[in-house]
Design a protein around this motif. Structure first.
Motif, PDB file in Angstrom:
ATOM      1  N   ILE A 245      17.946  35.195  29.942  1.00  0.00           N
ATOM      2  CA  ILE A 245      18.406  33.992  30.638  1.00  0.00           C
ATOM      3  C   ILE A 245      17.719  33.904  32.003  1.00  0.00           C
ATOM      4  O   ILE A 245      17.318  34.916  32.593  1.00  0.00           O
ATOM      5  N   GLU A 262      26.627  27.685  26.702  1.00  0.00           N
ATOM      6  CA  GLU A 262      26.007  26.366  26.673  1.00  0.00           C
ATOM      7  C   GLU A 262      25.484  25.998  28.066  1.00  0.00           C
ATOM      8  O   GLU A 262      26.077  26.359  29.085  1.00  0.00           O
ATOM      9  N   GLN A 263      24.360  25.275  28.080  1.00  0.00           N
ATOM     10  CA  GLN A 263      23.691  24.785  29.288  1.00  0.00           C
ATOM     11  C   GLN A 263      22.989  25.892  30.074  1.00  0.00           C
ATOM     12  O   GLN A 263      22.359  25.608  31.096  1.00  0.00           O
ATOM     13  N   GLN A 264      23.081  27.142  29.610  1.00  0.00           N
ATOM     14  CA  GLN A 264      22.273  28.181  30.232  1.00  0.00           C
ATOM     15  C   GLN A 264      20.832  28.041  29.766  1.00  0.00           C
ATOM     16  O   GLN A 264      20.577  27.673  28.620  1.00  0.00           O
ATOM     17  N   ARG A 265      19.900  28.342  30.656  1.00  0.00           N
ATOM     18  CA  ARG A 265      18.491  28.277  30.300  1.00  0.00           C
ATOM     19  C   ARG A 265      17.980  29.687  29.988  1.00  0.00           C
ATOM     20  O   ARG A 265      18.343  30.649  30.680  1.00  0.00           O
ATOM     21  N   GLY A 278      18.770  24.191  21.129  1.00  0.00           N
ATOM     22  CA  GLY A 278      18.669  23.707  22.492  1.00  0.00           C
ATOM     23  C   GLY A 278      17.542  22.728  22.708  1.00  0.00           C
ATOM     24  O   GLY A 278      16.889  22.266  21.763  1.00  0.00           O
ATOM     25  N   VAL A 281      12.823  22.586  28.067  1.00  0.00           N
ATOM     26  CA  VAL A 281      12.709  21.996  29.409  1.00  0.00           C
ATOM     27  C   VAL A 281      11.395  22.369  30.078  1.00  0.00           C
ATOM     28  O   VAL A 281      11.002  21.740  31.078  1.00  0.00           O
ATOM     29  N   GLU A 321      17.092  25.063  27.189  1.00  0.00           N
ATOM     30  CA  GLU A 321      18.472  24.921  27.653  1.00  0.00           C
ATOM     31  C   GLU A 321      19.390  24.911  26.433  1.00  0.00           C
ATOM     32  O   GLU A 321      19.244  24.066  25.543  1.00  0.00           O
ATOM     33  N   ALA A 323      22.092  24.209  23.879  1.00  0.00           N
ATOM     34  CA  ALA A 323      22.976  23.079  23.593  1.00  0.00           C
ATOM     35  C   ALA A 323      24.099  23.472  22.652  1.00  0.00           C
ATOM     36  O   ALA A 323      25.192  22.898  22.694  1.00  0.00           O
TER      37      ALA A 323
END
Length: 741
Positions: A245, A262-265, A278, A281, A321, A323
């Motif tokens: 991450i 969720e929403q962690q890259r 995901g 990005v 990212e 999802a």
């Protein structure tokens, strides 16, 4: 989970249930769990998992105790982890040890029992103890799995084949001890036949024989089941275990994949598996999606594109990212699909168990009536008990223990010679009724490997020259199309100033000339000669990938790349049509490519642009229409559909998940074995049914004779041996399957 206002708050938990031996066991556990207040449960016999929806805060010990009270073991499952052990493999190993010990002791036991009973003069001091020493380990320790299951069923007022086996073994052993240690010596001087009729009722060899034969059957069944149950383990092994991450300061931290939120890259590098569904990005890379979508050609992804967990990055670095994570991912959904499809298949009772529900109680009733009848007729107690025990002994399903495994063993051996591996017999019950064969495309009807299908040169160029300059530039690229072009020539010239334009093509200098290879829209299709443009349209209509080759600004030709159809595909489809079967092409590829392949192999019905879960829906729709469906596939994405179909057939060079979920494995990468596999499966099921009919028929015919007191134990033993010999001989006929076809 939390329900709406005024509704009960529920939670979901799972248990591992050990000790189940058939679908009836799973049904019994499920019924017991569903009797708990406000509890809904579903038990999957294939995975040994009970999924329970219960009020939040329920005591898991109470739930486990309910399972234990039905005669099985239960432990709470950590839903974030996969079970690494294989209960079926462990069970098979345990049975093999018991079988080996029982077989070694059975041989001398049988010889001595017959000799001492028929020729009393051969008896010596302590002969009873010798027989007892040989028999007790077999009828107690080796036969313990049957005794344990019978006791468990008895505590809950149920009976199965294990009940009959256990009671028969115990009855034969106890009566043998009684006759050996309390009986007198039989009269001497009689002929062999009369001595046989009047000999002591030493049943030890019958009790041991039943143990050996049935243990053999259960061992081969457990071994096959272990292989069949590997689908979920293979699927789980593909998931990412760790994920990097990206923290707020841009640094990376490696954490377990199941802790990803969720929403962690997170970052994914070449060779790594994407941990969750995901959105890309940052970065660009080719992603191998074949495991999840069946597409042979890697997909190039860029910022804004979506990616699926379980797929592999081939080149480049991606920042994704998350999802959907955990149970919400597409990957987890596929695991559930395989579980559900296998559970549906495992709910079917074995034929022997279904008959046993009536057969076993009837045998005990007949034995009791036999004893009562002889006592009422004034016969001695010894004679009445002997006749009743003879009924139980003769009813022991010795041949039943061989009926299925011997046919499966012979069929498996013959199948290996023909390129077919039969894994189990449950779904084969419907094989004779199969009327529709569904094929996957990539890797099944096609080779799954991109190859150069055609080279069209412009005036002044030869096909060899076009291919040579293109291969020189593509030698520096790892794209699937580049690999196909490069491997089509033996030696490549050196390339300089190589550059790759993502999603468009490559360029470089070969022998001082600027060469570009890529999409027609990037090269400039308007400048291509008319016949090259015409060939491009024809190739694309066939679903092929087209690359233009340009040298110093002039289009010198095009190269068509395709996933070549297997040479055996058309012949196989024709053979299936000759048998009156319908064929369907089911694929995730585009409609144009699918239609082109279907036309070449002779398949009339095409269903394209279907995702893995959609394949299951299509199979279910076909079955709802009354069709009996056989599915042929090779990819992980085919696993749920293979498990859902009436008969799943996996290409042997396919993935472990497809092989694990299927019922039949096509060992050779040759589709002509598909009709052979259908024929062998049908012949195997027919043989098994004949064996079962004979085994039960033998019991039905022999029980009245035993009840009439006319069946000596040794004659009964000989009859049981003949019954087993018939079953084995009938199974051996499968060795000649396909010899003249």
């Amino acid at each position: 989970m939390v329900a709406g206002h005024g509704e009960l708050e529920l939670q979901r938990l799972q248990l591992y249930v050990d000790g189940m031996s058939c679908g009836a066991c799973a049904a019994r556990v499920q019924s017991a769990l569903n009797k708990l207040p406000q509890v809904r449960a579903s038990v999957n016999f294939a995975t040994r998992v009970a999924t329970i929806e219960a009020p939040a805060g329920i005591d898991t010990d109470i739930v486990c105790d309910v399972v234990r009270n039905t005669g099985y073991q239960a432990t709470v499952r950590d839903t974030g982890a996969e079970r690494t052990d294989d209960p079926d493999a462990a069970h098979a190993r345990s049975l093999l040890v018991r079988l080996a010990v029982a077989a070694v002791l059975f041989v001398p036991l049988a010889d001595l029992s017959v000799m001492f009973a028929v020729v009393p003069s051969t008896r010596f001091a302590g002969w009873q103890w010798v027989l007892t020493a040989l028999a007790l380990p077999v009828v107690t320790w080796a036969a313990w799995p049957f005794h344990r299951t019978a006791l468990s069923r008895a505590r809950h007022g149920a009976a199965s084949m294990e009940t009959l086996i256990s009671v028969g073994i115990i009855a034969a052993s106890v009566w043998s001890l009684i006759t050996m240690f309390s009986g007198g010596e039989p009269a001497a001087g009689k002929g062999v036949w009369q001595a046989l009729l009047d000999s002591d009722a030493i049943y030890f060899e019958v009790a041991a024989g039943v143990t050996v034969f049935v243990l053999a059957g259960r061992y081969f069944e457990a071994r096959a089941k272990s292989k069949a149950g590997s689908a979920l383990r293979a699927l789980a092994a593909l998931s990412a275990k760790d994920v990097s991450i990206i923290l707020a300061d841009g640094s990376e931290l490696v954490i377990p994949a199941d802790e990803l939120a969720e929403q962690q890259r997170f970052a994914v590098r070449p060779g790594q598996t994407i941990a969750a569904d995901g959105l890309v990005v940052d970065g660009s890379a080719a992603v191998d999606t074949s495991a999840m979508t069946g597409e042979a050609k890697p997909q190039r992804v860029r910022p804004g594109d979506t990616v699926i967990g379980g797929t592999v990055v081939l080149d480049g670095r991606l920042v994704v990212e998350a999802a959907a994570v955990g149970a919400d991912t597409h990957f987890a959904g596929m695991v559930r699909l395989v579980e559900e499809a296998q559970a549906e298949k495992a709910d079917a009772q074995r034929l022997a168990d279904r008959v046993a529900s009536v057969f076993v109680p009837c045998v005990f009733v007949i034995a009791a009536l036999t004893a009562a009848g002889w006592l009422l007729a004034g016969a001695a107690t010894n004679h009445a008990v002997s006749a009743a025990l003879a009924v139980i002994v003769i009813a022991c399903p010795c041949a039943l223990g061989l009926a299925t495994p011997t046919a499966m063993m012979v069929a498996s051996g013959r199948g290996a010679q023909l390129g077919v591996f039969l894994k189990g017999y449950r779904s084969l019950e419907t094989t004779r009724a199969v009327d529709t064969v569904v094929f996957d495309k990539t890797g099944t009807l096609t080779t799954g490997r991109l190859t150069v299908s055609a080279v069209t040169p412009a005036p002044g160029w030869s096909a060899e020259e076009v291919l040579a300059v293109a291969a020189a530039v593509e030698s520096a690229s790892e794209h699937a199309v580049a690999v196909a072009i490069r491997t089509s020539v033996e030696d490549c010239a050196d390339v300089e100033d190589f550059r790759s334009t993502a999603g468009r093509g490559v360029q470089g200098r070969v022998s001082g000339r600027l060469v570009r290879v890529g999409k027609p829209s990037w090269i400039g299709s308007a400048d291509a000669p008319a016949h090259v443009s015409a060939e491009r349209r024809r190739a694309e209509s066939r679903g092929e990938t087209v690359a233009y080759v340009e040298v110093d600004g002039d289009v010198c030709g095009l190269i068509s790349v395709s996933d070549r159809i297997k040479d055996s595909a058309a012949q196989t489809v024709a053979a299936l049509h000759a048998k009156g079967l319908r064929t369907v092409l089911l694929t995730g590829d585009n409609a144009a490519s699918a239609a082109a392949v279907a036309a070449q192999v002779g398949i009339d019905e095409v269903i394209a642009d279907v995702l893995p879960d959609g394949k299951v829906d299509v199979i279910e729709q076909l079955r709802d229409q009354g069709r009996v469906v056989a599915m042929v596939g090779d990819g992980i994405n085919d696993g749920p559909a293979l498990a859902c179909a009436d008969l799943g057939m996996a290409i042997g060079r396919g993935t472990d998940v497809a092989i694990g979920a299927a019922d039949v494995i096509l060992v050779r990468d040759d589709l002509t074995v598909v009709p052979v596999a259908l024929g062998l499966a049908e012949a195997t099921m027919r043989t098994i049914k004949v064996n079962l009919v004979w085994a039960f028929g033998y019991n039905v015919a022999a029980i009245p004779i035993a009840a009439a007191g006319l069946l000596n134990p040794l004659i009964a033993g000989a009859a049981m041996a003949f019954s087993s010999f018939f079953v084995v001989s009938n199974s051996l006929r499968l060795r000649n399957f396909g010899a003249t076809s």
